[in-house]
Design a protein around this motif. Structure first.
Motif, PDB file in Angstrom:
ATOM      1  N   ALA A 424       0.939  -0.939  21.354  1.00  0.00           N
ATOM      2  CA  ALA A 424       2.201   0.534  21.251  1.00  0.00           C
ATOM      3  C   ALA A 424       2.010   1.466  21.732  1.00  0.00           C
ATOM      4  N   ILE A 425       3.500   1.773  22.625  1.00  0.00           N
ATOM      5  CA  ILE A 425       3.761   2.700  23.584  1.00  0.00           C
ATOM      6  C   ILE A 425       4.106   4.098  22.890  1.00  0.00           C
ATOM      7  N   PRO A 426       3.852   5.116  22.938  1.00  0.00           N
ATOM      8  CA  PRO A 426       4.414   6.001  22.033  1.00  0.00           C
ATOM      9  C   PRO A 426       5.568   6.401  22.803  1.00  0.00           C
ATOM     10  N   PHE A 427       6.400   6.708  22.207  1.00  0.00           N
ATOM     11  CA  PHE A 427       7.458   8.160  23.372  1.00  0.00           C
ATOM     12  C   PHE A 427       8.290   8.556  22.070  1.00  0.00           C
ATOM     13  N   CYS A 428       7.900  10.027  22.744  1.00  0.00           N
ATOM     14  CA  CYS A 428       8.411  10.754  22.203  1.00  0.00           C
ATOM     15  C   CYS A 428       9.228  12.238  23.113  1.00  0.00           C
ATOM     16  N   ARG A 429      10.698  12.413  22.819  1.00  0.00           N
ATOM     17  CA  ARG A 429      11.378  14.059  22.660  1.00  0.00           C
ATOM     18  C   ARG A 429      11.154  14.560  21.634  1.00  0.00           C
ATOM     19  N   THR A 430      10.819  16.272  22.019  1.00  0.00           N
ATOM     20  CA  THR A 430      10.373  16.609  20.523  1.00  0.00           C
ATOM     21  C   THR A 430      11.188  18.417  20.741  1.00  0.00           C
ATOM     22  N   ALA A 431      12.156  19.339  19.519  1.00  0.00           N
ATOM     23  CA  ALA A 431      11.954  21.045  19.783  1.00  0.00           C
ATOM     24  C   ALA A 431      11.129  20.758  19.196  1.00  0.00           C
ATOM     25  N   HIS A 446       7.070  17.095  27.188  1.00  0.00           N
ATOM     26  CA  HIS A 446       8.190  16.903  27.609  1.00  0.00           C
ATOM     27  C   HIS A 446       9.990  17.406  26.947  1.00  0.00           C
ATOM     28  N   LEU A 447      10.233  18.186  27.470  1.00  0.00           N
ATOM     29  CA  LEU A 447      11.810  18.568  27.047  1.00  0.00           C
ATOM     30  C   LEU A 447      12.395  18.068  26.884  1.00  0.00           C
ATOM     31  N   PRO A 469      16.248  33.411  13.879  1.00  0.00           N
ATOM     32  CA  PRO A 469      16.304  34.797  13.667  1.00  0.00           C
ATOM     33  C   PRO A 469      14.959  35.119  12.899  1.00  0.00           C
ATOM     34  N   GLN A 470      14.495  34.662  12.134  1.00  0.00           N
ATOM     35  CA  GLN A 470      14.477  35.735  11.372  1.00  0.00           C
ATOM     36  C   GLN A 470      12.049  34.177  11.308  1.00  0.00           C
ATOM     37  N   ASN A 471      12.645  33.795  12.012  1.00  0.00           N
ATOM     38  CA  ASN A 471      11.202  32.632  12.146  1.00  0.00           C
ATOM     39  C   ASN A 471      11.559  32.076  14.331  1.00  0.00           C
ATOM     40  N   PRO A 472      11.337  32.852  15.214  1.00  0.00           N
ATOM     41  CA  PRO A 472      11.358  32.043  16.173  1.00  0.00           C
ATOM     42  C   PRO A 472      10.508  31.214  16.565  1.00  0.00           C
ATOM     43  N   GLY A 473       9.299  30.775  16.074  1.00  0.00           N
ATOM     44  CA  GLY A 473       8.661  29.506  16.529  1.00  0.00           C
ATOM     45  C   GLY A 473       9.397  28.409  15.771  1.00  0.00           C
ATOM     46  N   LYS A 474      10.580  28.001  14.958  1.00  0.00           N
ATOM     47  CA  LYS A 474      11.516  27.592  14.338  1.00  0.00           C
ATOM     48  C   LYS A 474      12.549  26.491  15.433  1.00  0.00           C
ATOM     49  N   VAL A 475      12.537  26.080  16.196  1.00  0.00           N
ATOM     50  CA  VAL A 475      13.103  24.851  17.172  1.00  0.00           C
ATOM     51  C   VAL A 475      13.913  23.961  16.982  1.00  0.00           C
ATOM     52  N   TRP A 476      15.425  24.023  17.662  1.00  0.00           N
ATOM     53  CA  TRP A 476      15.943  22.702  16.473  1.00  0.00           C
ATOM     54  C   TRP A 476      17.111  22.583  17.812  1.00  0.00           C
ATOM     55  N   LEU A 477      17.245  21.011  18.121  1.00  0.00           N
ATOM     56  CA  LEU A 477      18.557  21.086  18.802  1.00  0.00           C
ATOM     57  C   LEU A 477      19.798  21.143  18.653  1.00  0.00           C
ATOM     58  N   ILE A 574      18.900  18.937  15.943  1.00  0.00           N
ATOM     59  CA  ILE A 574      17.562  17.703  15.799  1.00  0.00           C
ATOM     60  C   ILE A 574      15.935  17.944  15.968  1.00  0.00           C
ATOM     61  N   VAL A 575      15.251  17.273  15.253  1.00  0.00           N
ATOM     62  CA  VAL A 575      13.970  17.771  15.715  1.00  0.00           C
ATOM     63  C   VAL A 575      13.164  17.150  16.671  1.00  0.00           C
ATOM     64  N   ALA A 576      13.745  15.445  17.174  1.00  0.00           N
ATOM     65  CA  ALA A 576      12.856  15.040  17.663  1.00  0.00           C
ATOM     66  C   ALA A 576      13.805  13.774  17.616  1.00  0.00           C
ATOM     67  N   VAL A 577      12.965  12.221  18.602  1.00  0.00           N
ATOM     68  CA  VAL A 577      13.958  11.202  18.602  1.00  0.00           C
ATOM     69  C   VAL A 577      12.589  10.548  19.442  1.00  0.00           C
ATOM     70  N   ASP A 578      12.606   9.019  18.457  1.00  0.00           N
ATOM     71  CA  ASP A 578      10.489   8.929  19.733  1.00  0.00           C
ATOM     72  C   ASP A 578      11.604   7.421  19.412  1.00  0.00           C
ATOM     73  N   ALA A 579      10.415   6.604  20.166  1.00  0.00           N
ATOM     74  CA  ALA A 579      10.470   5.426  19.398  1.00  0.00           C
ATOM     75  C   ALA A 579       9.088   4.511  19.913  1.00  0.00           C
TER      76      ALA A 579
END
Length: 580
Positions: A424-431, A446-447, A469-477, A574-579
């Motif tokens: 299996a070849i993983p595919f992932c795009r994540t925030a 990958h963005l 704003p209180q945790n800049p390291g946490k990013v979501w779409l 949304i955190v990520a989409v994958d396949a």
């Protein structure tokens, strides 16, 4: 005066007795001079007719290497009784030309790690060893002076939660050990032993995420991957399946890297047992070693609290401290140091075993005898050699063929003779690889971007990257209004599985979304961001489609009017989409 009797003549039987006694005494003296009792470093006595060359210790070879190149003098201490010893020098023999390297010193006088923890605790830490064919291959590479890359896949512990200095992280300790140890073995400067450490750990992540997204955090050309997810995963079968998929995907990388599984300990969950206990069966199935910190520490903690229920000294030492006191989820710098030491001891054992196997192979090719036996294959008993019957043993050299074999079946499949899983070849795009300023924090990432309109909603209401704003390291779409859509291109391979990873919380006012693949909206699934656990905010992965044809597909998610949030919140992250 009385008479004094004359002495009796000595009878023939007495002469016979004296002759037999002399013969017996001669035999005893012969054995005393030529048969020697040898006691090894662990106090085991063995009989030897020559110089005892211990396979488990490097001392004999090291001493021999210090002698002149043409003569070796072997001294043997004879111990016929407890009262006397004698030294005998044998005839000079050919010098040993390949002394064992310094890392072949497991639990000898120069092994500082064994001195610190003891052989008992070190043995307990090795939950599964295996033959380590892959790791030996990687260690041969670094011994030859080539660069190696070590990738770390873990959670907040391996990321260094609570550590003030990254040099205290177990992964840094281990990388430095590799540089120093194999620089010494190759007589080079540690700066010349190139080891690139890539720590791709992500806090609050599980195998379900990493099985497809690990390549967003570590490079594809790694030589060694160390996995630490034992306490991030709950004891659930679908997470164990994710762990298996992760291992299979790592083995499919270009360098066919070695894997080491490390299991830390957390004592704040409802049960002591966690996902790592299901990982163990998977790791053994794929012949990947396991080192367990819990195996070493927990018996001591349980024993100390049994003797004194108010004693929490061990928890205070081995676990991190935060504003609430002892943090029983994250180990302290002392725990990181022990984990680094356990890895060092294990790796030295494997490197030494690999070195000895090479020496035995060289000796065999040159027609010389070797003290090392074994190899890839086993030899049948004579009783198995029945004429006209097929032996139930592998073909010659079959052992070497399976030394790095990836099973054709999943551990969770039924056995058959035909099924063979495709890689299996993983595919992932994540925030998760985005920093607070919107830049990628990993050069391998990958963005995560939504496709342009009309597939996705555009304008001010569109899904966009947002961080707390209180945790800049946490990013979501993030999208906020019902009817807003985000569509993504995904690439499936062997499994045909497509997923969305999204945030769940009981207090963030999160809503629900409907997600589907291609034009099959009716077969989609509802994802609810709100759940009943008010103070728990975690990412959750949901399968949207299975058995999709290999290739490119369009995944779409649309925010729904209906929401499970009691306050009517509709925000969806949304955190990520994958396949796969």
């Amino acid at each position: 005066m009385g008479r004094i009797s004359a002495p009796r003549p000595v009878t023939r039987s007495v002469y016979y007795f004296l002759i037999v006694g002399v013969v017996l005494l001669s035999i005893v003296l012969y054995l005393t001079l030529f048969v020697f009792i040898y006691s090894d470093a662990e106090g085991n006595s063995t009989f030897s007719f020559g110089s005892p060359l211990s396979f488990c210790s490097s001392n004999a070879n090291q001493h021999a290497a210090e002698l002149p190149p043409t003569i070796t003098t072997t001294t043997i201490i004879a111990r016929p009784t407890h009262l006397a010893t004698a030294e005998v020098t044998t005839t000079p023999v050919e010098a040993i030309t390949n002394p064992e390297p310094a890392y072949c010193n497991y639990c000898t006088s120069t092994d500082e790690v064994c001195k610190r923890y003891g052989s008992f605790n070190l043995a307990r830490s090795r939950a599964y060893e295996g033959p380590n064919a892959r790791l030996k291959r990687v260690l041969r590479k670094v011994r030859s002076g080539q660069k190696i890359k070590i990738g770390i896949i873990g959670g907040s512990v391996s990321k260094g939660h609570g550590l003030r200095d990254r040099r205290h992280n177990w992964s840094h300790i281990y990388a430095e050990y590799i540089r120093e140890t194999f620089a010494t073995s190759t007589s080079s400067d540690p700066a010349n032993v190139e080891v690139e450490l890539i720590n791709g750990s992500v806090g609050a992540t599980v195998s379900q995420y990493m099985e497809t997204c690990f390549r967003e955090h570590i490079p594809e050309d790694v030589d060694l991957v160390i996995i630490e997810l034992a306490i991030n995963d709950q004891r659930l079968e679908f997470l164990a399946k994710g762990y298996e998929n992760l291992i299979r995907a790592i083995f499919a990388l270009p360098q066919q890297p070695a894997i080491i599984n490390i299991q830390v300990m957390a004592l704040m969950f409802p049960t002591i047992t966690m996902g790592g206990d299901l990982h163990t069966a998977v790791a053994q199935y794929y012949d990947t070693p396991i080192l367990s910190l819990r195996n070493v520490l927990l018996p001591h903690i349980l024993r100390s609290t049994q003797l004194n229920s108010s004693d929490n000294s061990l928890e205070e030492y081995w676990f991190n401290h935060d504003q609430n006191g002892v943090d029983l989820r994250h180990i302290s710098l002392h725990g990181h140091r022990m984990l680094g030491d356990l890895l060092k001891s294990f790796t030295s054992r494997v490197a030494c075993e690999g070195w000895r196997e090479e020496q035995a192979q060289h000796a065999s090719m040159s027609g010389k005898d070797s003290d090392v036996v074994g190899g890839w294959d086993w030899v049948p008993y004579d009783s198995d050699r029945y004429e006209g019957l097929t032996l139930s043993l592998p073909n010659p050299n079959e052992g070497e063929q399976v030394s790095e074999y990836v099973p054709r079946l999943s551990l969770f499949q039924k056995f058959d003779h035909t099924t063979a899983l495709r890689p299996a070849i993983p595919f992932c795009r994540t925030a998760t690889t985005l920093s607070g300023n919107g830049e990628l924090s990993s050069p391998y990432a990958h963005l995560l971007e939504a496709l342009p309109a009309p597939l996705s909603t555009d304008g001010p209401d569109a899904f966009a990257m947002w961080n707390h704003p209180q945790n800049p390291g946490k990013v979501w779409l993030t999208g906020r209004k019902p009817g807003v859509k985000a569509a993504f291109t995904v690439q499936t391979s062997a499994l045909g599985r497509i997923r969305v990873t999204y945030l769940r919380s009981g207090s963030y006012g999160l809503g629900s979304a409907w997600c589907w693949v291609d034009d099959n909206r009716n077969a989609g699934k509802r994802l609810d961001g709100h759940w009943q656990y008010k103070d728990v905010h975690v990412a959750n992965s949901e399968v949207i489609a299975e058995n999709a044809t290999p290739g490119e597909h369009i995944l779409t998610c649309e925010i729904m009017k209906e929401t499970r949030d009691p306050a009517g919140g509709t925000e969806f992250r949304i955190v990520a989409v994958d396949a796969l």
